[in-house]
Write a protein that holds these residues in place. Structure first.
Motif, PDB file in Angstrom:
ATOM      1  N   GLY A 155     -22.830  12.492  22.343  1.00 17.84           N
ATOM      2  CA  GLY A 155     -23.448  12.380  23.253  1.00 17.84           C
ATOM      3  C   GLY A 155     -21.878  11.254  24.417  1.00 17.84           C
ATOM      4  O   GLY A 155     -20.741  11.786  24.093  1.00 17.84           O
ATOM      5  N   ASP A 156     -22.480  11.460  25.703  1.00 23.37           N
ATOM      6  CA  ASP A 156     -21.674  10.183  26.181  1.00 23.37           C
ATOM      7  C   ASP A 156     -20.671   9.170  25.762  1.00 23.37           C
ATOM      8  O   ASP A 156     -20.510   8.178  25.068  1.00 23.37           O
ATOM      9  N   MET A 157     -18.988  10.058  25.395  1.00 27.22           N
ATOM     10  CA  MET A 157     -18.267   9.208  24.970  1.00 27.22           C
ATOM     11  C   MET A 157     -17.616   7.156  25.855  1.00 27.22           C
ATOM     12  O   MET A 157     -16.864   6.825  25.197  1.00 27.22           O
ATOM     13  N   GLY A 158     -17.942   7.372  26.802  1.00 20.81           N
ATOM     14  CA  GLY A 158     -17.600   5.700  27.596  1.00 20.81           C
ATOM     15  C   GLY A 158     -16.550   5.867  28.478  1.00 20.81           C
ATOM     16  O   GLY A 158     -15.759   6.808  28.242  1.00 20.81           O
ATOM     17  N   PRO A 159     -16.213   4.702  28.950  1.00 23.43           N
ATOM     18  CA  PRO A 159     -15.078   4.182  29.679  1.00 23.43           C
ATOM     19  C   PRO A 159     -13.630   4.541  28.667  1.00 23.43           C
ATOM     20  O   PRO A 159     -13.050   4.911  29.648  1.00 23.43           O
ATOM     21  N   PHE A 160     -13.778   3.951  27.487  1.00 19.84           N
ATOM     22  CA  PHE A 160     -12.728   3.737  27.329  1.00 19.84           C
ATOM     23  C   PHE A 160     -11.932   5.088  26.881  1.00 19.84           C
ATOM     24  O   PHE A 160     -10.796   4.851  27.279  1.00 19.84           O
ATOM     25  N   TYR A 161     -13.326   6.154  25.972  1.00 15.60           N
ATOM     26  CA  TYR A 161     -12.001   7.005  25.996  1.00 15.60           C
ATOM     27  C   TYR A 161     -11.408   7.971  26.905  1.00 15.60           C
ATOM     28  O   TYR A 161     -10.218   8.680  27.287  1.00 15.60           O
ATOM     29  N   ALA A 162     -12.021   7.941  27.978  1.00 16.10           N
ATOM     30  CA  ALA A 162     -11.842   8.602  29.237  1.00 16.10           C
ATOM     31  C   ALA A 162      -9.754   7.554  29.819  1.00 16.10           C
ATOM     32  O   ALA A 162      -8.891   8.665  30.652  1.00 16.10           O
ATOM     33  N   GLN A 163     -10.196   6.687  29.243  1.00 10.16           N
ATOM     34  CA  GLN A 163      -8.772   6.004  30.196  1.00 10.16           C
ATOM     35  C   GLN A 163      -7.945   5.652  28.719  1.00 10.16           C
ATOM     36  O   GLN A 163      -6.599   6.171  29.388  1.00 10.16           O
ATOM     37  N   TRP A 164      -8.841   6.185  28.027  1.00  5.77           N
ATOM     38  CA  TRP A 164      -7.877   5.962  26.931  1.00  5.77           C
ATOM     39  C   TRP A 164      -6.818   7.864  26.682  1.00  5.77           C
ATOM     40  O   TRP A 164      -5.631   7.741  26.660  1.00  5.77           O
ATOM     41  N   LEU A 165      -7.687   8.688  27.110  1.00  5.18           N
ATOM     42  CA  LEU A 165      -7.432  10.042  27.200  1.00  5.18           C
ATOM     43  C   LEU A 165      -6.234  10.323  28.142  1.00  5.18           C
ATOM     44  O   LEU A 165      -5.176  11.348  28.191  1.00  5.18           O
ATOM     45  N   GLN A 166      -6.465  10.041  29.339  1.00  8.05           N
ATOM     46  CA  GLN A 166      -6.051   9.973  30.634  1.00  8.05           C
ATOM     47  C   GLN A 166      -4.672   9.157  30.082  1.00  8.05           C
ATOM     48  O   GLN A 166      -3.266   9.766  30.282  1.00  8.05           O
ATOM     49  N   HIS A 167      -4.162   7.251  29.578  1.00  4.05           N
ATOM     50  CA  HIS A 167      -2.899   7.163  29.204  1.00  4.05           C
ATOM     51  C   HIS A 167      -2.090   7.902  28.305  1.00  4.05           C
ATOM     52  O   HIS A 167      -0.975   7.962  28.421  1.00  4.05           O
ATOM     53  N   SER A 168      -3.106   8.603  27.223  1.00  3.54           N
ATOM     54  CA  SER A 168      -2.023   9.110  26.250  1.00  3.54           C
ATOM     55  C   SER A 168      -1.509  10.383  26.621  1.00  3.54           C
ATOM     56  O   SER A 168      -0.213  10.728  26.041  1.00  3.54           O
ATOM     57  N   GLN A 169      -2.055  10.953  27.961  1.00  7.35           N
ATOM     58  CA  GLN A 169      -1.283  12.347  28.123  1.00  7.35           C
ATOM     59  C   GLN A 169      -0.096  12.152  29.044  1.00  7.35           C
ATOM     60  O   GLN A 169       0.621  12.844  29.366  1.00  7.35           O
TER      61      GLN A 169
END
Length: 303
Positions: A155-169
């Motif tokens: 299900g939903d990975m939550g806001p941390f994952y979305a932020q980490w995904l953007q930051h890491s790239q």
């Protein structure tokens, strides 16, 4: 394949890291680094310590000495793309399956580890639990700490994952040390932050760390999702002792231990532990405490 190797002088005089390096070479020419610390009076137990993103075996420098003092052999490999292990320059060389294959070849084909107590953290669980499901006869027990095994159906990975995904790239430069510092409760010495940055002297060296967040299965259609679902089918049938030792202040994974405790038969009835005063990188905040939990778990099975 263009393979990069971090210069040895990047690893000189790291704080609290007196361990000798060891290496194996894989079939594709990649050299993998690992620590192999052995006690004077062996207990007969082998502890496999698997790091995650974006760390390396340095993460376990305060966990290994107490375990060795207790009589246990400690093996801590650096995943390909991390630490003193080689780093393919092509970011697309890093797939979920290639990481599983590299780790399997390292710990089974080259080191021939058997009857393993696996301690897996973060991506160490995403990879190590796949190995356990595919080779359950090699494992004696598991200690899972701040880790998951996503199969695309969570299900939903939550806001941390979305932020980490953007930051890491997008972040330039990518600082592994700053990531670790953000995920700990204690304030890290600048020399420790620098030690986590040591493996990555140039942008080309950091491709493995940038790729990991993209490899997590977030939908059932993701490349690794079928294999991870199959791994879960095996884990749900195993009675191999499976202890959860998650920290109380992990803002990355929170209550992820609940899934293991509910679904893995080997987790039933065990004294699962909440490590107080630990962030996501619990080895930094409470390394000796984690070592004690692992040793107690091993000894409880012997009683």
């Amino acid at each position: 394949m263009n393979i990069l190797r971090t210069p040895d002088d990047r690893f000189e005089n790291l704080p609290d890291f007196p361990f000798e390096p060891h290496y194996v070479e894989l079939d594709d020419g990649i050299r993998v680094h690992y620590l192999d610390e052995r006690p004077e009076r062996p207990s007969g137990e082998t502890v496999l310590l698997l790091h995650g993103e974006p760390t390396w075996s340095y993460l376990y420098r305060h966990v290994i000495p107490p375990l060795v003092a207790a009589g246990h052999r400690c093996v801590a490999p650096d995943l390909v793309g991390f630490g003193r292990s080689d780093k393919p320059a092509d970011r697309f060389a890093y797939t979920y399956q290639s990481h599983v294959d590299w780790l399997r070849e390292t710990v089974f084909d080259r080191l021939d580890l058997r009857d393993v107590t696996m301690v897996c953290h973060d991506w160490g669980g995403l990879l190590g639990l796949r190995l356990m499901a595919e080779h359950p006869d090699r494992f004696r027990r598991v200690v899972a700490t701040n880790t998951v095994l996503h199969a695309g159906d969570q299900g939903d990975m939550g806001p941390f994952y979305a932020q980490w995904l953007q930051h890491s790239q997008r972040v330039r430069p990518f600082s592994a040390g700053q990531v670790v510092a953000t995920g700990t409760v204690t304030d890290l010495d600048p020399a420790v932050v620098a030690a986590y940055d040591a493996p990555f002297p140039e942008e080309d060296h950091v491709q493995g760390a940038r790729r990991f967040p993209l490899l997590i299965p977030i939908t059932p259609a993701d490349e690794a999702a079928p294999a991870n679902r199959k791994a879960w089918e095996v884990l749900e049938s195993l009675d191999t002792p499976f202890l959860c030792a998650f920290s109380d202040r992990d803002f990355v994974l929170g209550q992820a231990h609940t899934t293991f405790r509910e679904r893995v038969p080997g987790a039933k009835g065990l004294p699962h532990t909440t490590i107080v005063g630990g962030g996501h990188f619990v080895q930094e905040d409470q390394g000796p405490r984690l070592a004690q939990i692992v040793d107690d778990f091993i000894r409880s099975a012997a009683r």
